[in-house]
Design an enzyme around this catalytic site. Structure first.
Site, PDB file in Angstrom:
ATOM      1  CG  HIS A  51      -2.246  -1.304   0.974  1.00  0.00           C
ATOM      2  ND1 HIS A  51      -2.945  -0.802   1.884  1.00  0.00           N
ATOM      3  CD2 HIS A  51      -2.483  -2.345   0.242  1.00  0.00           C
ATOM      4  CE1 HIS A  51      -3.987  -2.242   1.633  1.00  0.00           C
ATOM      5  NE2 HIS A  51      -3.792  -2.567   0.378  1.00  0.00           N
ATOM      6  CD  GLU A  53      -1.960   3.496   4.095  1.00  0.00           C
ATOM      7  OE1 GLU A  53      -2.978   4.108   4.705  1.00  0.00           O
ATOM      8  OE2 GLU A  53      -1.323   3.104   2.561  1.00  0.00           O
ATOM      9  CG  ASP A 208     -20.323  -0.277 -34.421  1.00  0.00           C
ATOM     10  OD1 ASP A 208     -20.693  -0.784 -35.105  1.00  0.00           O
ATOM     11  OD2 ASP A 208     -20.492  -0.186 -33.473  1.00  0.00           O
ATOM     12  CG  LEU A 212     -16.188  -3.607 -26.770  1.00  0.00           C
ATOM     13  CD1 LEU A 212     -17.003  -4.366 -26.127  1.00  0.00           C
ATOM     14  CD2 LEU A 212     -15.984  -2.647 -27.227  1.00  0.00           C
ATOM     15  NE  ARG A 215      -7.894  -1.388 -31.420  1.00  0.00           N
ATOM     16  CZ  ARG A 215      -8.924  -1.532 -31.011  1.00  0.00           C
ATOM     17  NH1 ARG A 215      -9.771  -1.808 -29.896  1.00  0.00           N
ATOM     18  NH2 ARG A 215      -9.834  -0.821 -31.544  1.00  0.00           N
ATOM     19  CD  GLU A 290     -17.100   2.101 -26.111  1.00  0.00           C
ATOM     20  OE1 GLU A 290     -16.356   2.319 -27.239  1.00  0.00           O
ATOM     21  OE2 GLU A 290     -16.234   2.987 -25.902  1.00  0.00           O
ATOM     22  N   GLY A 292     -25.379   0.209 -28.413  1.00  0.00           N
ATOM     23  CA  GLY A 292     -26.599   1.110 -29.400  1.00  0.00           C
ATOM     24  C   GLY A 292     -27.302   1.803 -28.190  1.00  0.00           C
ATOM     25  CG  LEU A 296     -25.750   4.172 -24.869  1.00  0.00           C
ATOM     26  CD1 LEU A 296     -25.574   5.291 -25.481  1.00  0.00           C
ATOM     27  CD2 LEU A 296     -25.350   4.654 -24.000  1.00  0.00           C
TER      28      LEU A 296
END
Length: 350
Positions: A51, A53, A208, A212, A215, A290, A292, A296
């Site tokens: 961690h 710290e 499409d 995903l 790159r 992400e 269509g 969404l």
């Protein structure tokens, strides 16, 4: 900005270096100050490793100075044994007299216990320096633990005349209908690298054929999540290449292969709630939607989103599939050459 805020700002800058690599742990930065000089600093670099710290204390060359120093940390030091020992114990062991904490950790195994342990040892603890900023950098972590679901980001690109795609025939399937330019695309890939998962629906996967993946920047690939009710997607789509961990929600079967998992849910019931519950169980703290318009709109209609990234490209389709509509004020605008990004925030309690 006072000295405490200046030092905490440095902690936040360090913490941000861990984005995309520490989930499901939080991003944390830590510095150690002696006579107004930073003598040690560190951040949580990778899940399962030391961690912030620990790294900060280990970086101090003269350990005798720790007994006369102040430790600044963006999130409350842990008080429990996980993959690493409790950081609060290490602070007590090194007799650091002053600790300044950005924000209390709402994770049940910590939740004030680290502060309590340090105070019982006689350490002077101050809490709440740049608290808002410390919460923002770990918005995914806090949402996951407080709301028992991933942090949800909606993302799409639309034309100047408000379309996310043109009406395509089957022969035109296989590549996205590019709306924005290279700089905007680079930013999208940076977004992907910062989040745990990315989700699309069946139509987007068919039209499409996206991979995903990340790159156009450095970073890890997010877990790919696909909604495919009747398992209509053919085996040759890029999402089934098994190069990246992929989860397919469907109504037919549960099955698991290397990097590919079929998860059965009931598509006649609330899909969003079922998917988010399973992602939570899998310790996925954030997801980019992400897909269509249909996918969404499903999240928008449920009012189940935290941020939305609406890219507007310098193109017109004149007809096609209408972009989603958000009835929220714009939080921020970013320009990428001739493209614009509008960012929205949604303050929801669910």
């Amino acid at each position: 900005m006072n000295i405490h805020e200046k030092n905490m700002k440095r902690c936040l800058d360090l913490a941000n270096l861990g984005i995309g690599y520490v989930s499901p742990n939080p991003m944390v930065g830590c510095i150690i100050v002696h006579n107004n000089k930073i003598i040690g600093e560190g951040y949580h670099q990778k899940y399962g490793e030391a961690h912030a710290e620990v790294n900060a204390i280990n970086s101090v060359k003269d350990k005798s100075l720790l007994k006369k120093s102040t430790l600044y940390v963006s999130l409350e030091p842990c008080a429990h044994y996980g993959l690493t020992p409790p950081c609060s114990d290490l602070i007590v062991k090194n007799e650091i007299p002053n600790v300044v904490v950005g924000i209390v950790d709402s994770f049940a195994k910590v939740a004030g216990k680290g502060i309590e342990k340090m105070e019982k040892a006689g350490i002077n603890v101050q809490v709440g320096v740049l608290e808002k900023e410390c919460r923002e950098i770990n918005k995914r972590f806090f949402t996951y633990h407080e709301k028992k679901r991933p942090y949800i980001i909606l993302k799409w690109a639309e034309t100047l005349d408000g379309f996310i795609d043109f009406d395509r025939s089957f022969s035109e399937y296989g590549e996205p209908s590019w709306i924005t330019g290279q700089k905007a695309l680079n930013h999208v890939h940076k977004m992907r690298a910062a989040e745990d998962a990315i989700m699309v629906g069946t139509n987007t996967a068919l039209k499409d054929n996206p991979s995903l993946t990340v790159r156009h920047c450095e970073g890890k690939n997010p877990i790919r999540v696909v909604l495919d009710n009747n398992l209509r997607l053919p085996n040759h789509v890029k999402l089934f290449d098994k190069k990246v961990q992929t989860i397919v929600f469907n109504s037919i079967k549960n099955e698991e292969f290397k990097n590919l998992e079929m998860v059965k849910i009931n598509f006649d019931k609330n899909i969003v709630k079922q998917v988010l519950k399973i992602l939570y169980i899998k310790k996925i703290q954030s997801v980019i939607i992400e897909g269509g318009k249909q996918l969404l709109d499903t999240f928008i209609d449920e009012d189940m989103w935290d941020e939305a990234y609406r890219f507007i490209g310098n193109k017109k389709f004149k007809s096609g599939i209408n972009a989603p509509v958000l009835m929220k004020p714009i939080n921020k605008t970013v320009k990428f050459d001739s493209d614009n990004l509008l960012v929205y925030k949604n303050n929801i309690n669910r």
